[in-house]
Design a protein around this motif. Structure first.
Motif, PDB file in Angstrom:
ATOM      1  N   GLU A   1      39.117  22.446   7.340  1.00 60.22           N
ATOM      2  CA  GLU A   1      40.545  22.548   7.722  1.00 60.22           C
ATOM      3  C   GLU A   1      41.438  21.556   6.911  1.00 60.22           C
ATOM      4  OE1 GLU A   1      40.475  22.151  11.978  1.00 60.22           O
ATOM      5  OE2 GLU A   1      40.649  24.091  12.238  1.00 60.22           O
ATOM      6  N   GLU A   2      40.685  20.703   6.077  1.00 60.29           N
ATOM      7  CA  GLU A   2      41.546  19.861   5.079  1.00 60.29           C
ATOM      8  C   GLU A   2      42.122  20.259   3.900  1.00 60.29           C
ATOM      9  OE1 GLU A   2      39.324  16.256   4.869  1.00 60.29           O
ATOM     10  OE2 GLU A   2      37.839  16.782   6.335  1.00 60.29           O
ATOM     11  N   PRO A   3      43.340  19.840   3.565  1.00 59.12           N
ATOM     12  CA  PRO A   3      44.227  20.642   2.432  1.00 59.12           C
ATOM     13  C   PRO A   3      43.621  20.185   1.212  1.00 59.12           C
ATOM     14  CG  PRO A   3      45.224  18.644   3.398  1.00 59.12           C
ATOM     15  CD  PRO A   3      43.715  18.710   4.030  1.00 59.12           C
ATOM     16  N   ASP A   4      42.828  19.179   0.772  1.00 63.90           N
ATOM     17  CA  ASP A   4      42.193  18.948  -0.638  1.00 63.90           C
ATOM     18  C   ASP A   4      41.277  19.814  -1.125  1.00 63.90           C
ATOM     19  OD1 ASP A   4      41.197  17.737  -2.806  1.00 63.90           O
ATOM     20  OD2 ASP A   4      41.496  15.780  -2.260  1.00 63.90           O
ATOM     21  N   PRO A   5      41.524  20.649  -2.396  1.00 62.14           N
ATOM     22  CA  PRO A   5      40.653  21.530  -2.599  1.00 62.14           C
ATOM     23  C   PRO A   5      39.385  21.133  -3.236  1.00 62.14           C
ATOM     24  CG  PRO A   5      42.440  21.445  -4.234  1.00 62.14           C
ATOM     25  CD  PRO A   5      42.914  20.764  -2.959  1.00 62.14           C
ATOM     26  N   LEU A   6      39.419  19.837  -3.473  1.00 63.02           N
ATOM     27  CA  LEU A   6      38.063  19.245  -4.114  1.00 63.02           C
ATOM     28  C   LEU A   6      37.437  18.371  -3.030  1.00 63.02           C
ATOM     29  CD1 LEU A   6      39.425  17.839  -7.614  1.00 63.02           C
ATOM     30  CD2 LEU A   6      37.716  19.501  -6.985  1.00 63.02           C
ATOM     31  N   VAL A   7      37.876  18.444  -1.727  1.00 59.77           N
ATOM     32  CA  VAL A   7      37.122  18.010  -0.824  1.00 59.77           C
ATOM     33  C   VAL A   7      36.022  18.919  -0.194  1.00 59.77           C
ATOM     34  CG1 VAL A   7      37.031  17.061   1.550  1.00 59.77           C
ATOM     35  CG2 VAL A   7      38.731  16.021   0.026  1.00 59.77           C
ATOM     36  N   PHE A   8      34.773  18.620  -0.023  1.00 60.51           N
ATOM     37  CA  PHE A   8      33.815  19.276   0.235  1.00 60.51           C
ATOM     38  C   PHE A   8      32.460  18.759   1.161  1.00 60.51           C
ATOM     39  CE2 PHE A   8      30.396  19.568  -2.713  1.00 60.51           C
ATOM     40  CZ  PHE A   8      30.807  18.845  -3.822  1.00 60.51           C
ATOM     41  N   TYR A   9      32.005  19.336   2.056  1.00 60.74           N
ATOM     42  CA  TYR A   9      30.848  18.659   2.702  1.00 60.74           C
ATOM     43  C   TYR A   9      29.753  19.353   2.640  1.00 60.74           C
ATOM     44  CZ  TYR A   9      35.095  16.357   4.637  1.00 60.74           C
ATOM     45  OH  TYR A   9      36.299  15.520   4.834  1.00 60.74           O
ATOM     46  N   ALA A  10      28.444  18.537   2.647  1.00 60.19           N
ATOM     47  CA  ALA A  10      27.173  19.142   2.681  1.00 60.19           C
ATOM     48  C   ALA A  10      26.927  19.329   4.238  1.00 60.19           C
ATOM     49  CB  ALA A  10      26.136  18.266   2.052  1.00 60.19           C
TER      50      ALA A  10
ATOM     51  N   THR B   1      52.079  34.633  -4.176  1.00 61.39           N
ATOM     52  CA  THR B   1      50.954  33.979  -3.520  1.00 61.39           C
ATOM     53  C   THR B   1      50.931  34.351  -1.889  1.00 61.39           C
ATOM     54  OG1 THR B   1      52.578  32.296  -3.306  1.00 61.39           O
ATOM     55  CG2 THR B   1      51.087  31.866  -5.065  1.00 61.39           C
ATOM     56  N   ILE B   2      50.205  34.073  -1.408  1.00 64.18           N
ATOM     57  CA  ILE B   2      50.023  34.333   0.047  1.00 64.18           C
ATOM     58  C   ILE B   2      49.221  33.214   0.680  1.00 64.18           C
ATOM     59  CG2 ILE B   2      47.689  35.522   0.148  1.00 64.18           C
ATOM     60  CD1 ILE B   2      49.495  37.807   1.540  1.00 64.18           C
ATOM     61  N   ARG B   3      49.482  32.676   2.048  1.00 67.99           N
ATOM     62  CA  ARG B   3      48.915  31.876   2.645  1.00 67.99           C
ATOM     63  C   ARG B   3      47.709  32.419   3.441  1.00 67.99           C
ATOM     64  NH1 ARG B   3      51.908  26.598   4.834  1.00 67.99           N
ATOM     65  NH2 ARG B   3      52.033  26.563   2.740  1.00 67.99           N
ATOM     66  N   ALA B   4      46.426  32.021   3.082  1.00 64.39           N
ATOM     67  CA  ALA B   4      45.168  32.606   3.567  1.00 64.39           C
ATOM     68  C   ALA B   4      44.090  31.951   4.227  1.00 64.39           C
ATOM     69  CB  ALA B   4      44.662  33.674   2.521  1.00 64.39           C
ATOM     70  N   THR B   5      43.497  32.026   5.196  1.00 67.02           N
ATOM     71  CA  THR B   5      42.415  31.658   5.777  1.00 67.02           C
ATOM     72  C   THR B   5      41.030  32.453   5.797  1.00 67.02           C
ATOM     73  OG1 THR B   5      43.984  30.210   7.348  1.00 67.02           O
ATOM     74  CG2 THR B   5      41.670  30.487   8.048  1.00 67.02           C
ATOM     75  N   GLY B   6      39.826  31.814   5.769  1.00 68.74           N
ATOM     76  CA  GLY B   6      38.797  32.498   5.688  1.00 68.74           C
ATOM     77  C   GLY B   6      37.769  31.811   4.693  1.00 68.74           C
ATOM     78  N   ASN B   7      36.532  31.892   4.967  1.00 70.42           N
ATOM     79  CA  ASN B   7      35.477  31.560   4.171  1.00 70.42           C
ATOM     80  C   ASN B   7      35.620  32.110   2.717  1.00 70.42           C
ATOM     81  OD1 ASN B   7      34.588  30.195   6.161  1.00 70.42           O
ATOM     82  ND2 ASN B   7      32.765  31.512   6.868  1.00 70.42           N
ATOM     83  N   SER B   8      36.330  33.153   2.566  1.00 72.28           N
ATOM     84  CA  SER B   8      36.379  33.873   1.184  1.00 72.28           C
ATOM     85  C   SER B   8      36.898  32.809   0.477  1.00 72.28           C
ATOM     86  CB  SER B   8      37.372  35.036   1.684  1.00 72.28           C
ATOM     87  OG  SER B   8      36.739  35.969   2.223  1.00 72.28           O
TER      88      SER B   8
ATOM     89  N   PHE C   1      30.840  23.243   3.194  1.00 68.68           N
ATOM     90  CA  PHE C   1      32.153  23.541   3.797  1.00 68.68           C
ATOM     91  C   PHE C   1      33.307  23.168   2.766  1.00 68.68           C
ATOM     92  CE2 PHE C   1      29.542  22.543   7.400  1.00 68.68           C
ATOM     93  CZ  PHE C   1      29.556  23.801   8.076  1.00 68.68           C
ATOM     94  N   ALA C   2      34.006  23.848   2.469  1.00 69.52           N
ATOM     95  CA  ALA C   2      35.152  23.642   1.567  1.00 69.52           C
ATOM     96  C   ALA C   2      36.504  24.232   1.946  1.00 69.52           C
ATOM     97  CB  ALA C   2      34.871  24.482   0.112  1.00 69.52           C
ATOM     98  N   ARG C   3      37.497  23.861   1.442  1.00 69.54           N
ATOM     99  CA  ARG C   3      38.984  24.348   1.801  1.00 69.54           C
ATOM    100  C   ARG C   3      38.973  25.655   2.093  1.00 69.54           C
ATOM    101  NH1 ARG C   3      44.778  24.261  -0.801  1.00 69.54           N
ATOM    102  NH2 ARG C   3      45.728  24.297   0.963  1.00 69.54           N
ATOM    103  N   GLY C   4      39.125  26.206   3.434  1.00 71.16           N
ATOM    104  CA  GLY C   4      39.493  27.520   3.480  1.00 71.16           C
ATOM    105  C   GLY C   4      40.429  27.888   4.737  1.00 71.16           C
ATOM    106  N   VAL C   5      41.395  26.928   5.072  1.00 71.43           N
ATOM    107  CA  VAL C   5      42.304  27.132   6.073  1.00 71.43           C
ATOM    108  C   VAL C   5      43.686  26.959   5.271  1.00 71.43           C
ATOM    109  CG1 VAL C   5      43.264  26.511   8.172  1.00 71.43           C
ATOM    110  CG2 VAL C   5      40.591  26.343   7.866  1.00 71.43           C
TER     111      VAL C   5
END
Lengths: 212, 283
Positions: B201-210, B234-241, B219-223
């Motif tokens: 749920e974090e906003p940084d697109p380069l933050v990801f977790y193993a 543009t549109i604001r979107a949420t999902g693992n997509s 886990f990467a930015r998806g919310v």
């Protein structure tokens, strides 16, 4: 008394009234979904394989009853993508999407600002799409809400799966569909008496074991 | 039959299923990882240049300012034997979703080549076959990375997808696949030969977790992600997509700086530079 009447009555008692009951169940799901999310509306589309279309099956919200039964191609728009990809999607500011806005407005007269759409999955089959429209804007969407949406979708999927099964049973009773032969067999066994009935049931049991 | 390996010259190709005693020196590993892998080594200064990223999705809107050049775009259908048939795609994006994924890649890996393989839009019936055919076609093209922000729940497609995922793995094509947001069985994200992605749920697109508890591996930015959408907007979107193309893009950055990494090595690098392992240092 026609010889199949007992079977028809027995099955009909369980199946034929179900369409109305399932409609109520689906409507109850969208009403609760709308309430839980504090949304402006919620709807369930069912996928209809015969026409390759999505059909509004239940709607909670403004102008709700006018929408039930309306159709759209399965490949169109956000619901179509969710159906095809079997993946949930949450979007805000969908009005910025001109094609989406035009398509939806033409279909329903109401263009939401945001929507959550989730596939109705039952086992490996996708049966339709549940949507929640215009939940109140908050600072941020949360994965908890996505999880909640999935729980609702699961509930709706079970209801829809029962509805689809009931419709197939009705079609079989009416002599249509791929279950018609099974219904005819059941009716034939039901009509037998005495030893012939016992022999018929033994035959069906053996058939079931062979096919299992 | 004589022994096959001891008499081979050094130029002979080694059999893939065994390694003779004197042959170990003939299999040098390219791209040895340094003693310490950090973000600076992995992606510092990287732009994705020279790396092809395929977006297997609903198409991509041409000339979207947040996507830029689309190197190629095809629409996939299947013939009577369910083999892929690829035709030039002139329809663009039928939903917006593929454009969104492409925009996420472009934002993080600006010089990567983006290719569109459309597998959605021709109607729902048969969509599973088209998905398989599209992936088969993408694997045949040898794209460095294939982004799959979708899956199928059809078990009868599971074996075919598994085989394709393994083929891609051995051919050094990286499949980055969305984990399902719901507790259902779907494919191909559950296979260990792909990189599977869920959301944080974090906003940084380069933050990801193993994730130490797969099948979801990262886990990467998806919310609440602002993504490219139809009509140039543009549109604001949420999902693992939308988390999935973030990992695809970071993988493109790594590969552009360290070309030739195997999927095994790449996954290891992603693990080592993830934020909960050793990745706090930013590029």
């Amino acid at each position: 008394m026609p010889e199949n009447e007992g079977l028809h009555a027995a099955v009909a008692a369980g199946v034929l009234p179900a369409e109305d009951e399932f409609a109520l169940l689906l409507r109850s799901i969208v009403v609760v979904a709308r309430a839980i999310f504090g949304a402006r509306g919620s709807s369930i589309f069912l996928y209809e394989p015969e026409t390759d279309e999505l059909v509004f099956a239940a709607v909670a919200g403004d102008d709700e009853q006018g929408l039930v039964g309306k159709r759209m191609p399965s490949s169109r728009g956000i619901a179509g993508w969710v159906l095809s990809s079997r993946t949930p999607l949450v979007l805000e500011d969908v009005q910025q999407d001109p094609r989406f806005a035009r398509d939806v407005a033409e279909g329903t007269g109401y263009v939401p600002k945001g929507l959550m759409a989730v596939p109705l999955l039952h086992d490996e089959t996708v049966l339709g799409v549940l949507q929640v429209l215009d939940r109140p804007e908050r600072a941020a969407f949360s994965l908890r809400e996505m999880e909640l949406l999935g729980l609702f979708a699961n509930q709706a999927s079970i209801a829809v799966a029962l509805l689809v099964a009931a419709r197939r049973a009705r079609a079989a009773l009416a002599g249509h569909g791929d279950a018609a032969a099974v219904a005819a067999l059941a009716a034939a066994v039901e009509a037998l008496e005495g030893e012939r009935r016992a022999a018929g049931i033994a035959l069906v049991d053996a058939l079931a074991r062979i096919l299992a | 039959m004589t022994s096959f390996a001891l008499h081979e010259s050094a130029d002979d190709e080694l059999p893939a299923w065994s390694l003779p005693r004197d042959a170990a020196g003939r299999i040098p590993i390219d791209n040895l990882l340094p003693a310490r892998v950090d973000r600076d080594w992995a992606i510092g200064g990287a732009t994705g240049a020279g790396i092809s990223v395929c977006i297997l999705d609903s198409g991509i809107e041409a000339s979207h300012p947040l996507v830029g050049e689309i190197k190629s775009a095809v629409n996939i259908s299947v013939d009577e034997d369910e083999n892929p048939v690829a035709a030039d795609d002139t329809e663009g994006d039928l939903c917006g979703h593929g454009t969104a994924c492409a925009g996420v890649v472009r934002a993080l890996a600006p010089d990567a080549e983006i290719h569109s393989v459309r597998v959605i839009g021709a109607g729902f019936s048969g969509s599973g076959s088209v998905l398989i055919a599209g992936l088969r076609w993408a694997v045949q093209q040898g794209y460095d990375i294939v982004n799959m922000s979708l899956s199928t729940t059809k078990r009868r497609f599971g074996d075919a997808l598994h085989e394709l995922a393994d083929t891609a793995y051995f051919n050094r094509s990286i499949l980055v696949a969305s984990a399902h947001n719901m507790p259902v069985e779907s494919y191909p994200w559950r296979f260990s030969s792909v990189i599977s992605v869920g959301s944080h749920e974090e906003p940084d697109p380069l933050v990801f977790y193993a994730n130490p508890n797969p099948p979801v591996e990262f886990f990467a930015r998806g919310v609440d992600v602002d993504v490219a959408w139809l009509g140039g907007g543009t549109i604001r979107a949420t999902g693992n997509s939308f988390a999935t193309p973030a990992i695809a893009a970071i993988a493109a950055l790594v590969l552009s700086k360290h070309p030739g990494l195997t999927p095994f090595q790449l996954k290891t690098v992603l693990y080592l530079i993830s934020n909960n392992v050793g990745g706090e240092a930013r590029a």
